[in-house]
Design an enzyme around this catalytic site. Structure first.
Site, PDB file in Angstrom:
ATOM      1  N   ASP A 108       0.861  -1.186   0.000  1.00 35.56           N
ATOM      2  CA  ASP A 108       0.000   0.000   0.000  1.00 35.56           C
ATOM      3  C   ASP A 108       0.895   1.234   0.000  1.00 35.56           C
ATOM      4  O   ASP A 108       1.688   1.443   0.915  1.00 35.56           O
ATOM      5  CB  ASP A 108      -0.879  -0.039   1.260  1.00 35.56           C
ATOM      6  CG  ASP A 108      -1.854   1.128   1.320  1.00 35.56           C
ATOM      7  OD1 ASP A 108      -1.769   2.040   0.484  1.00 35.56           O
ATOM      8  OD2 ASP A 108      -2.720   1.113   2.222  1.00 35.56           O
ATOM      9  N   ASP A 123      -3.155   2.480  -5.748  1.00 35.72           N
ATOM     10  CA  ASP A 123      -2.024   2.501  -4.822  1.00 35.72           C
ATOM     11  C   ASP A 123      -1.859   1.218  -4.020  1.00 35.72           C
ATOM     12  O   ASP A 123      -1.011   1.150  -3.152  1.00 35.72           O
ATOM     13  CB  ASP A 123      -2.141   3.698  -3.872  1.00 35.72           C
ATOM     14  CG  ASP A 123      -3.359   3.596  -2.983  1.00 35.72           C
ATOM     15  OD1 ASP A 123      -4.374   3.047  -3.438  1.00 35.72           O
ATOM     16  OD2 ASP A 123      -3.292   4.048  -1.830  1.00 35.72           O
ATOM     17  N   GLU A 124      -2.686   0.216  -4.289  1.00 36.93           N
ATOM     18  CA  GLU A 124      -2.551  -1.027  -3.529  1.00 36.93           C
ATOM     19  C   GLU A 124      -2.482  -2.218  -4.481  1.00 36.93           C
ATOM     20  O   GLU A 124      -3.112  -2.213  -5.522  1.00 36.93           O
ATOM     21  CB  GLU A 124      -3.772  -1.223  -2.604  1.00 36.93           C
ATOM     22  CG  GLU A 124      -3.916  -0.130  -1.569  1.00 36.93           C
ATOM     23  CD  GLU A 124      -5.155  -0.333  -0.693  1.00 36.93           C
ATOM     24  OE1 GLU A 124      -5.610  -1.486  -0.556  1.00 36.93           O
ATOM     25  OE2 GLU A 124      -5.656   0.672  -0.176  1.00 36.93           O
TER      26      GLU A 124
HETATM   27 MG   LIG Z   1      -2.577   4.010   0.267  1.00 38.05          MG
END
Ligand SMILES: [Mg+2]
Lengths: 412, 85
Positions: A8, A104-105
């Protein structure tokens, strides 16, 4: 036992902005949709802004009240997508099973190797090559890996093993489990199920009674029994369009028949897109007349969609533009193109449209009803006007074969 | 404070597509690059920005030269140096 990582990027949008503007580092910053307007909302914030109590999704003006020196930055989606792709290129060097969740992950399946070492190597490279930090969870399933990436921020690794998950995971609040919505959360609290441990200690059968299928999932997740696989990288990359077409047993002579057929086609195309986690940015209408002359018309959508309502609006507009009902049609087709994988970037359709989300709930419910009770369990009112011949007509079998090719194949 | 200063670069593109910068032009002056010492993706920590970072030797000094996502080359320049010229 599997080894799954969940990576993350910390404060992703805000961190990327700091890479380009080092003077922002350490300051309270918020990336906001349309900061010129009072109605702009906070899309991401830096740690310093977080400390002032600023929350993602809140209005810019309330954020400014909490933190007068807040620096508001407009979002630059292109940059975030580029950074996201660079991260994914790095992940791909470590595994061919990488499943993105937003920009973003990502989950990575690195079974058989040292997860901790790979996690540290990912963090080092993100910082050295991109200038951003990661929190990485290492565990034996996706749910716990995700919980691990939530534990320590920024720039940290957390390892959750079959030996330590009872100490590490069970004290966490129940709402940190993946996919628990606000309504479920409040009901869990109402029954005194505050932590993940409380869920495991509850009786699975009463969980089932209270929450139905969700109850079973909750119990399984809390107990570490999540066996969902991490998707392979190539699964979605090659699909360019999702379409469907039909040649009914009768000629199509007027707008009302054509319209009803388009609704059916759009329903099936949208349902397939949702199943594959796609949204399309263009809609193509394909017509063939009784002389077997065919032609196509295309239009761009305002925002990517997986909703039949949007597809049919576009398809009907194209139909009116390209056909004056002056000659009968043999076949009609609808295709959604320029697809985006919503597991990769749905967050970028930044401002939620309340009408669209209501429509999404409606159409997803229809998906579930169709899956359980068949296509005829629920259909559009417009189809009642005459008879069921359209339902039986669409889609026809010969074209169904080409449809499947469109879904699974690489368009040449 | 450092500025991101975009520069004109002459480069060799070899038959494998590998790009090697040969010289940098900045405010009318051309500096030839004696050697490329390293190349990797990296953030420009002083001026801000990100791209492929070339560590180059010009005369006796080493400096970073970046190629960004829009195919522009830039160097990190001390604000005072830029102003004094
Ligand atoms: Mg994040």
């Amino acid at each position: 036992m599997r080894t799954i990582l969940h990576s993350d990027c910390n404060n992703f949008y805000a961190s990327v902005e700091c890479v380009f503007s080092p003077e922002l580092r350490g300051k309270p910053i918020a990336v906001c949709g349309d900061p010129s307007e009072r109605h702009g909302i906070v899309l991401a914030k830096s740690d310093a802004a977080k400390k002032c109590g600023i929350k993602t999704g809140e209005a810019v003006w309330t954020a400014r009240q909490k933190c007068p020196e807040l620096i508001v930055v407009p979002p630059c989606g292109e940059k975030y997508v580029r950074f996201s792709h660079m991260m994914r290129d790095i992940y791909a060097e470590y595994s061919d099973h990488v499943e993105p969740f937003g920009l973003d992950e990502s989950w990575l399946d690195v079974t058989g190797r040292d997860g901790m070492e790979i996690a540290c190597s990912l963090r080092r490279r993100a910082l050295k090559e991109l200038g951003i930090t990661l929190s990485v969870g290492v565990s034996f399933n996706k749910v716990f890996a995700k919980l691990g990436s939530d534990m320590h921020k920024p720039d940290a690794t957390a390892v959750i093993t079959p030996r330590n998950y009872k100490q590490k995971v069970w004290p966490m609040p129940a709402c940190s489990l993946l996919f628990i919505g606000r309504a479920t959360m409040h009901r869990l609290y109402a029954y005194g199920l505050n932590t993940i441990g409380d869920i495991v200690r509850a009786d699975p059968e009463s969980l089932h009674t209270l929450f139905g299928k969700n109850g079973d999932t909750l119990y399984a997740y809390a107990a570490g029994k999540d066996d969902a696989p991490v998707m392979p990288i190539s699964e979605t990359d090659d699909i360019k369009s999702v379409g469907n077409s039909t040649t009914p047993a009768f000629d199509i002579c007027d707008y009302s028949d054509a319209g009803r057929i388009l609704y059916l086609l759009c329903d099936s195309v949208a349902e397939r897109m949702r199943k594959k986690h796609f949204r399309c940015r263009t809609v193509t209408l394909w017509l063939r007349d009784t002389q077997l002359q065919s032609f196509t018309r295309q239009m761009k959508l305002e925002r990517p969609t997986d909703l039949s309502a949007d597809l049919s609006r576009a398809a009907l507009a194209l139909l009116r533009e390209s056909w004056a009902a002056d000659r009968p049609l043999r076949s009609l087709g609808v295709q959604g193109g320029d697809l985006m994988d919503i597991r990769n970037g749905a967050q970028l359709s930044i401002l939620p449209d309340p009408l669209a989300s209501r429509q999404a709930v409606l159409e997803k419910t229809a998906d579930q009803l169709h899956a359980r009770f068949g296509a005829e369990a629920l259909y559009r009112g417009v189809l009642l006007r005459q008879d069921h011949r359209l339902l039986r007509a669409a889609p026809d079998s010969s074209l169904a074969a080409t449809n499947m090719a469109a879904v699974s194949g690489r368009q040449s | 404070m450092y500025l991101r200063t975009y520069v004109q670069v002459s480069a060799i593109f070899d038959e494998n597509g590998v790009v090697t910068p040969v010289s940098i032009s900045l405010r009318g002056k051309t500096y030839s690059i004696d050697r490329v010492l390293g190349k990797r993706p990296a953030p420009a920590l002083k001026s801000g920005g990100q791209g492929i970072r070339y560590t180059v030797r010009i005369g006796s000094s080493e400096t970073y030269l970046f190629l960004d996502a829009e195919n522009r080359w830039f160097v990190e320049e001390k604000a005072a140096d830029a102003n004094s010229i």
